[in-house]
Scaffold this motif. Structure first.
Motif, PDB file in Angstrom:
ATOM      1  N   LYS A  86       9.965 -38.438 -12.040  1.00 23.53           N
ATOM      2  CA  LYS A  86      10.955 -37.407 -11.730  1.00 23.53           C
ATOM      3  C   LYS A  86      10.989 -37.118 -10.227  1.00 23.53           C
ATOM      4  CE  LYS A  86      10.538 -35.096 -16.228  1.00 23.53           C
ATOM      5  NZ  LYS A  86      10.105 -33.852 -16.913  1.00 23.53           N
ATOM      6  N   LEU A  87       9.818 -37.212  -9.572  1.00 24.43           N
ATOM      7  CA  LEU A  87       9.776 -37.005  -8.127  1.00 24.43           C
ATOM      8  C   LEU A  87      10.631 -38.040  -7.403  1.00 24.43           C
ATOM      9  CD1 LEU A  87       6.057 -36.187  -7.195  1.00 24.43           C
ATOM     10  CD2 LEU A  87       8.071 -34.820  -6.647  1.00 24.43           C
ATOM     11  N   VAL A  88      10.507 -39.289  -7.821  1.00 22.94           N
ATOM     12  CA  VAL A  88      11.261 -40.368  -7.189  1.00 22.94           C
ATOM     13  C   VAL A  88      12.759 -40.173  -7.426  1.00 22.94           C
ATOM     14  CG1 VAL A  88      11.616 -42.864  -7.110  1.00 22.94           C
ATOM     15  CG2 VAL A  88       9.309 -41.938  -7.444  1.00 22.94           C
ATOM     16  N   ILE A  89      13.131 -39.811  -8.658  1.00 21.64           N
ATOM     17  CA  ILE A  89      14.546 -39.560  -8.965  1.00 21.64           C
ATOM     18  C   ILE A  89      15.085 -38.426  -8.087  1.00 21.64           C
ATOM     19  CG2 ILE A  89      16.135 -38.742 -10.752  1.00 21.64           C
ATOM     20  CD1 ILE A  89      14.339 -40.193 -12.796  1.00 21.64           C
ATOM     21  N   GLY A  90      14.326 -37.354  -7.977  1.00 22.97           N
ATOM     22  CA  GLY A  90      14.748 -36.239  -7.126  1.00 22.97           C
ATOM     23  C   GLY A  90      14.891 -36.651  -5.676  1.00 22.97           C
ATOM     24  N   GLY A  91      13.944 -37.459  -5.193  1.00 25.62           N
ATOM     25  CA  GLY A  91      14.016 -37.923  -3.811  1.00 25.62           C
ATOM     26  C   GLY A  91      15.251 -38.774  -3.553  1.00 25.62           C
ATOM     27  N   LEU A  92      15.590 -39.636  -4.488  1.00 35.16           N
ATOM     28  CA  LEU A  92      16.777 -40.488  -4.320  1.00 35.16           C
ATOM     29  C   LEU A  92      18.057 -39.653  -4.340  1.00 35.16           C
ATOM     30  CD1 LEU A  92      15.648 -43.467  -6.577  1.00 35.16           C
ATOM     31  CD2 LEU A  92      15.884 -43.481  -4.087  1.00 35.16           C
ATOM     32  N   LEU A  93      18.088 -38.603  -5.164  1.00 26.69           N
ATOM     33  CA  LEU A  93      19.250 -37.707  -5.165  1.00 26.69           C
ATOM     34  C   LEU A  93      19.378 -36.971  -3.832  1.00 26.69           C
ATOM     35  CD1 LEU A  93      18.981 -36.243  -8.786  1.00 26.69           C
ATOM     36  CD2 LEU A  93      20.755 -37.796  -7.923  1.00 26.69           C
ATOM     37  N   ILE A  94      18.252 -36.565  -3.269  1.00 30.10           N
ATOM     38  CA  ILE A  94      18.272 -35.904  -1.956  1.00 30.10           C
ATOM     39  C   ILE A  94      18.768 -36.876  -0.886  1.00 30.10           C
ATOM     40  CG2 ILE A  94      16.825 -34.877  -0.162  1.00 30.10           C
ATOM     41  CD1 ILE A  94      15.062 -33.755  -2.408  1.00 30.10           C
ATOM     42  N   ALA A  95      18.358 -38.146  -0.983  1.00 32.14           N
ATOM     43  CA  ALA A  95      18.828 -39.153  -0.029  1.00 32.14           C
ATOM     44  C   ALA A  95      20.343 -39.302  -0.097  1.00 32.14           C
ATOM     45  CB  ALA A  95      18.150 -40.493  -0.310  1.00 32.14           C
ATOM     46  N   LEU A  96      20.885 -39.318  -1.307  1.00 31.55           N
ATOM     47  CA  LEU A  96      22.340 -39.420  -1.462  1.00 31.55           C
ATOM     48  C   LEU A  96      23.043 -38.207  -0.871  1.00 31.55           C
ATOM     49  CD1 LEU A  96      22.606 -40.890  -5.075  1.00 31.55           C
ATOM     50  CD2 LEU A  96      23.202 -42.042  -2.928  1.00 31.55           C
ATOM     51  N   LEU A  97      22.463 -37.022  -1.060  1.00 35.38           N
ATOM     52  CA  LEU A  97      23.039 -35.817  -0.468  1.00 35.38           C
ATOM     53  C   LEU A  97      23.024 -35.914   1.058  1.00 35.38           C
ATOM     54  CD1 LEU A  97      24.135 -32.930  -0.654  1.00 35.38           C
ATOM     55  CD2 LEU A  97      21.753 -32.125  -0.800  1.00 35.38           C
ATOM     56  N   GLY A  98      21.885 -36.356   1.617  1.00 35.64           N
ATOM     57  CA  GLY A  98      21.791 -36.499   3.065  1.00 35.64           C
ATOM     58  C   GLY A  98      22.793 -37.491   3.626  1.00 35.64           C
ATOM     59  N   LEU A  99      23.000 -38.604   2.932  1.00 37.90           N
ATOM     60  CA  LEU A  99      23.961 -39.606   3.388  1.00 37.90           C
ATOM     61  C   LEU A  99      25.392 -39.072   3.322  1.00 37.90           C
ATOM     62  CD1 LEU A  99      22.372 -42.720   1.636  1.00 37.90           C
ATOM     63  CD2 LEU A  99      22.570 -42.380   4.106  1.00 37.90           C
ATOM     64  N   THR A 100      25.698 -38.353   2.246  1.00 35.88           N
ATOM     65  CA  THR A 100      27.047 -37.786   2.103  1.00 35.88           C
ATOM     66  C   THR A 100      27.334 -36.775   3.209  1.00 35.88           C
ATOM     67  OG1 THR A 100      26.919 -38.073  -0.304  1.00 35.88           O
ATOM     68  CG2 THR A 100      28.588 -36.558   0.540  1.00 35.88           C
ATOM     69  N   LEU A 101      26.363 -35.900   3.484  1.00 30.59           N
ATOM     70  CA  LEU A 101      26.544 -34.904   4.544  1.00 30.59           C
ATOM     71  C   LEU A 101      26.599 -35.563   5.919  1.00 30.59           C
ATOM     72  CD1 LEU A 101      24.189 -32.049   3.266  1.00 30.59           C
ATOM     73  CD2 LEU A 101      26.687 -32.143   3.176  1.00 30.59           C
ATOM     74  N   SER A 102      25.865 -36.672   6.089  1.00 26.91           N
ATOM     75  CA  SER A 102      25.917 -37.394   7.370  1.00 26.91           C
ATOM     76  C   SER A 102      27.317 -37.935   7.616  1.00 26.91           C
ATOM     77  CB  SER A 102      24.904 -38.546   7.369  1.00 26.91           C
ATOM     78  OG  SER A 102      23.579 -38.064   7.302  1.00 26.91           O
ATOM     79  N   ILE A 103      27.944 -38.461   6.574  1.00 28.00           N
ATOM     80  CA  ILE A 103      29.328 -38.928   6.705  1.00 28.00           C
ATOM     81  C   ILE A 103      30.236 -37.770   7.125  1.00 28.00           C
ATOM     82  CG2 ILE A 103      31.327 -39.766   5.396  1.00 28.00           C
ATOM     83  CD1 ILE A 103      29.374 -41.467   3.744  1.00 28.00           C
ATOM     84  N   GLY A 104      30.022 -36.597   6.515  1.00 29.32           N
ATOM     85  CA  GLY A 104      30.818 -35.425   6.876  1.00 29.32           C
ATOM     86  C   GLY A 104      30.633 -35.021   8.324  1.00 29.32           C
ATOM     87  N   VAL A 105      29.379 -35.053   8.822  1.00 28.68           N
ATOM     88  CA  VAL A 105      29.124 -34.677  10.216  1.00 28.68           C
ATOM     89  C   VAL A 105      29.788 -35.665  11.174  1.00 28.68           C
ATOM     90  CG1 VAL A 105      27.327 -34.447  11.978  1.00 28.68           C
ATOM     91  CG2 VAL A 105      27.001 -33.420   9.725  1.00 28.68           C
ATOM     92  N   VAL A 106      29.709 -36.960  10.852  1.00 25.48           N
ATOM     93  CA  VAL A 106      30.346 -37.978  11.707  1.00 25.48           C
ATOM     94  C   VAL A 106      31.848 -37.710  11.805  1.00 25.48           C
ATOM     95  CG1 VAL A 106      30.967 -40.422  11.863  1.00 25.48           C
ATOM     96  CG2 VAL A 106      28.609 -39.768  11.338  1.00 25.48           C
TER      97      VAL A 106
END
Length: 489
Positions: free
Chosen positions: A357-377
């Motif tokens: 579950k930790l790994v699944i949560g971490g991967l979801l956080i990574a997707l959130l970070g990537l999505t927000l990075s696209i928004g900032v760009v």
């Protein structure tokens, strides 16, 4: 295939009973391992910053600079699995110290290199030293730590990775600023020497005796090292990696890729034949029937294939797209690296309870970070925010790294027999290296192709989008593994 509570395995060339719950020296041993891992990782991140100074100081060409990075990656990947198996048989402590000594001496050679060819030769040797010591470190953590303690140990491992990634570029920038064009880049290699010497001294003091390697003398002893299998797998990894790390090789170099896959097939057939002859292969192929192991190495390869490219794209974007300096570029990753270090420690204390579950949560956080990075760009390119806002979503990627890598290592290796701890961990690291090389080559190629037709903003959206797709694949494998674990219960 779960290890028993007390096992006997070869450490530093001798049969020593592995303690089930507590060993008074294991935390000292872990400290030596972490000091060395810190040295090797700082060395990698420093070199990235030092490349422009190397170009000026040695008059290096683009090809020379490419091989400063690629030579290390190739030899590191080629020797990993064979070195891991050698440690399983001959003793991990002794081979670990030999690897540290080779890495330290080659750092001296790199720092004193009179020309680019000498520097690249030293980097090849550095890769051999790193390839020797890394699988021994993973094997020794598995040997000395059990249960929750193993999760904590890998948590400290992840914390060390985070700090080294944060400190490396900044330290490199400061050393280059202090030493100037010629001396500065040399200091980025020579800084490894005191750390390596400290690790060797502490290892000689704290590692179990005897430290002399028990070299196989008989024919059966030599066969236990499986030299043919080692050669086949080493050539296979070389053939697979080379097209991705040699950017100027032309179309013909890609013919090595099918050749590498054919060599993998030959290696599997050889290992099966070795077992039929009653001999011990370099890798127990039965470990691939353990779903937690195969799922874990797949997650790790996919994660490194995607997320490693984030920092390459950010460095290109903020320097070439916005004109920031190398030191300013390094600052973008500092919050992410520090949060990664903390998250790895936090996750290490909880991996025994939360599991995949930790790994699944971490991967979801990574997707959130990537999505927000696209928004900032997009917001930066339209003039609404400063580019420094990119540090915030990248910090989420750092949190993801801490909650994915260390817990995944613990879960992946949990059911691997200690007799194959070194080679099994080395296979996982080899998957990371191949994933990194493939991901950087393909994703940066897509970004540059997009950049040739449009703007940096569109190119970065494409790059982050491709990375997100790879992370989604890793997430699907993690969810699959979690379901299988629940079904087993």
């Amino acid at each position: 295939m779960k290890p028993s509570s007390t096992e006997t395995t070869s450490v530093a060339g001798s049969q020593i009973a592995a303690p089930a719950d507590a060993d008074p020296i294991r935390w000292r041993i872990l400290f030596v391992l972490l000091v060395t891992i810190f040295m090797t990782l700082v060395s990698v991140s420093i070199v990235n910053v030092a490349l422009p100074s190397i170009r000026v100081g040695l008059g290096a060409t683009e090809s020379d600079l490419q091989w400063v990075l690629s030579g290390y990656a190739l030899t590191f990947g080629v020797v990993l699995v064979a070195a891991g198996r050698a440690g399983d048989i001959m003793g991990r402590g002794g081979l670990f110290l030999i690897g540290v000594a080779i890495f330290t001496l080659s750092s001296v050679a790199a720092g004193l290199a009179p020309d680019a060819h000498s520097l690249n030769a030293a980097r090849f040797v550095q890769g051999v030293g790193s390839g020797l010591l890394n699988p021994q470190g993973l094997g020794m953590i598995q040997h000395y730590f059990r249960g929750d303690a193993r999760g904590k140990a890998f948590g400290y491992f992840g914390t060390t990775v985070g700090f080294s990634v944060a400190i490396g570029p900044v330290l490199g920038g400061l050393l280059i600023e202090f030493g100037g064009v010629d001396l500065g880049w040399r200091l980025t290699f020579l800084v490894n020497v005191p750390i390596g010497m400290l690790a060797i001294v502490l290892g000689l003091m704290w590692f179990p005796r005897p430290l002399i390697l028990r070299l196989p003398r008989t024919g059966s002893g030599l066969r236990s090292l499986d030299p043919v299998g080692s050669l086949l797998l080493g050539l296979a990894v070389l053939a697979i990696l080379f097209p991705f790390v040699e950017s100027g090789g032309g179309a013909a170099v890609w013919l090595l890729l099918p050749a590498g896959l054919a060599l993998v097939w030959l290696w599997v057939q050889w290992e099966r034949r070795y077992v039929r002859l009653g001999l011990t292969p370099m890798v127990d192929l039965n470990i691939f029937s353990t779903r937690s192991y195969t799922n874990g190495i797949t997650i790790m390869a996919l994660y490194f294939m995607g997320v490693t490219s984030v920092w390459v794209l950010v460095a290109l974007y903020v320097q070439e797209g916005d004109g920031k300096t190398a030191l300013q570029s390094a600052a973008f990753g500092i919050p992410a690296a520090l949060l990664s270090a903390y998250a790895a420690h936090w996750a290490g204390d909880r991996v025994g309870r939360l599991g995949r579950k930790l790994v699944i949560g971490g991967l979801l956080i990574a997707l959130l970070g990537l999505t927000l990075s696209i928004g900032v760009v997009i917001l930066f390119e339209t003039g609404h925010v400063s580019i420094w806002w990119l540090m915030a979503p990248l910090a989420l990627v750092g949190v993801a790294q801490g909650t994915v890598i260390s817990p995944n290592q613990t879960l992946t290796l949990a059911e691997v027999p200690l007799d194959y701890a070194g080679s099994s961990g080395a296979i996982m690291q080899t998957g990371q290296r191949i994933g990194t090389a493939v991901g950087i080559a393909l994703i940066t190629a897509a970004v540059f192709a997009t950049l040739a037709a449009t703007s940096w903003a569109v190119a970065m959206v494409v790059g982050f989008g491709l990375i997100a797709c790879v992370v989604v694949l890793a997430l699907l494998v993690a969810i699959k593994d979690q379901r299988e674990r629940m079904q087993q219960r």
